[in-house]
Write a protein that holds these residues in place. Structure first.
Motif, PDB file in Angstrom:
ATOM      1  N   ALA A 132      -6.583   6.564  -6.489  1.00 35.63           N
ATOM      2  CA  ALA A 132      -5.459   6.701  -7.413  1.00 35.63           C
ATOM      3  C   ALA A 132      -5.622   7.967  -8.253  1.00 35.63           C
ATOM      4  O   ALA A 132      -4.717   8.789  -8.331  1.00 35.63           O
ATOM      5  CB  ALA A 132      -5.363   5.480  -8.329  1.00 35.63           C
ATOM      6  N   THR A 137     -11.170   3.341  -2.135  1.00 40.32           N
ATOM      7  CA  THR A 137     -10.164   2.700  -2.993  1.00 40.32           C
ATOM      8  C   THR A 137      -8.750   3.239  -2.803  1.00 40.32           C
ATOM      9  O   THR A 137      -7.811   2.726  -3.403  1.00 40.32           O
ATOM     10  CB  THR A 137     -10.517   2.879  -4.488  1.00 40.32           C
ATOM     11  N   GLY A 138      -8.580   4.287  -2.005  1.00 39.42           N
ATOM     12  CA  GLY A 138      -7.265   4.892  -1.885  1.00 39.42           C
ATOM     13  C   GLY A 138      -7.004   5.961  -2.931  1.00 39.42           C
ATOM     14  O   GLY A 138      -5.918   6.487  -3.009  1.00 39.42           O
ATOM     15  N   THR A 165      -2.533   1.408  -4.880  1.00 42.74           N
ATOM     16  CA  THR A 165      -3.816   1.403  -4.184  1.00 42.74           C
ATOM     17  C   THR A 165      -4.468   0.024  -4.195  1.00 42.74           C
ATOM     18  O   THR A 165      -4.125  -0.846  -4.994  1.00 42.74           O
ATOM     19  CB  THR A 165      -4.791   2.407  -4.828  1.00 42.74           C
ATOM     20  N   ASP A 219      -0.284   5.064  -9.869  1.00 44.99           N
ATOM     21  CA  ASP A 219      -0.545   3.724  -9.343  1.00 44.99           C
ATOM     22  C   ASP A 219       0.262   2.661 -10.079  1.00 44.99           C
ATOM     23  O   ASP A 219       0.949   1.855  -9.461  1.00 44.99           O
ATOM     24  CB  ASP A 219      -2.034   3.401  -9.446  1.00 44.99           C
ATOM     25  N   GLY A 231       0.794  -1.222   0.000  1.00 40.89           N
ATOM     26  CA  GLY A 231       0.000   0.000   0.000  1.00 40.89           C
ATOM     27  C   GLY A 231       0.823   1.268   0.000  1.00 40.89           C
ATOM     28  O   GLY A 231       0.292   2.351  -0.264  1.00 40.89           O
TER      29      GLY A 231
END
Length: 237
Positions: A186, A183-184, A127, A192, A123
């Motif tokens: 991107a 989802t983080g 992502t 990513d 991580g």
């Protein structure tokens, strides 16, 4: 501007983006770091990526400060640059993402070597969704990127020089706070995919796999979101 100049500036800007952004995550994930375990982890990540956007885009200002294939796609769709230069932008951004991630690893080399569980360090570089469901995961990435690109397309006068890139950084931070949790976020294929490739190649003891089954989502989602945002901006212009 020549293709060589475009490549150099976009490469440098995206490398700095990923160095600072990945580094902000590394600082809270890896032990033996002053930031680790101090609380406010998501705040550090969002601010780190936001300031990374500011620094990277400011450096890449001579080439337009794209540092993101989604931005480059939208600019090409709007007629802001020839389609023939799009592959140059994307290649530079992808290689910049790889390089920035490698530099992040080098900066935190001792922390990686002394970390107890490097299986959880993926991580830092790329992502992954909290709840996996490709349809909804890609929807989240489309929405987040749509917000970013639509703002850029409808505020072109404000995206110029350091102050303009600061405004973009605030938009990116807002997306991180408001839409980044699932989802983080991107919202940038190069941010990513580049570091994901780097992670797969780096000699990190006990690391996990690169989760290639998910890797297409943070690439396709931002590109779709950018295309939709550019199309709407052009339609209402």
């Amino acid at each position: 501007m020549s293709n060589v100049d475009i490549f150099i500036w976009e490469f440098l800007g995206t490398a700095i983006l990923c160095l600072i952004g990945n580094g902000s995550v590394a600082a809270i994930v890896l032990k033996n770091s002053y930031s680790q375990g101090g609380g406010g982890d998501w705040l550090i990540v969002v601010l780190g990526w936001g300031f990374g956007v500011f620094a990277g885009a400011s450096i890449a200002d001579p080439s337009g400060g794209h540092i993101n294939p989604a931005v480059s796609l939208a600019v090409a769709m709007s007629g802001g640059m020839p389609w023939s230069t799009l592959p140059v932008y994307v290649a530079a951004q992808l290689l910049g993402g790889i390089t920035g991630a490698v530099l992040c690893w080098a900066a935190f080399k001792l922390q990686f070597d002394n970390h107890d569980d490097n299986a959880g360090t993926r991580g830092i570089f790329c992502t992954a969704p909290v709840v996996r469901g490709f349809g909804w995961n890609i929807t989240t990435e489309i929405i987040g990127t749509f917000v970013l690109i639509f703002w850029v397309m409808t505020n072109p006068a404000d995206v110029n020089g350091a102050l303009g890139y600061a405004a973009v950084a605030f938009v990116v931070m807002g997306i991180g706070f408001g839409l980044g949790g699932p989802t983080g976020y991107a919202i940038n294929p190069a941010r990513d995919l580049g570091p994901r490739i780097a992670y797969s190649l780096l000699p990190i003891r006990g690391k996990a796999d690169s989760d290639w089954s998910y890797s297409w989502v943070p690439v396709a989602g931002p590109l779709i979101g950018a295309a939709l945002a550019a199309s709407l901006a052009l339609a209402i212009a």
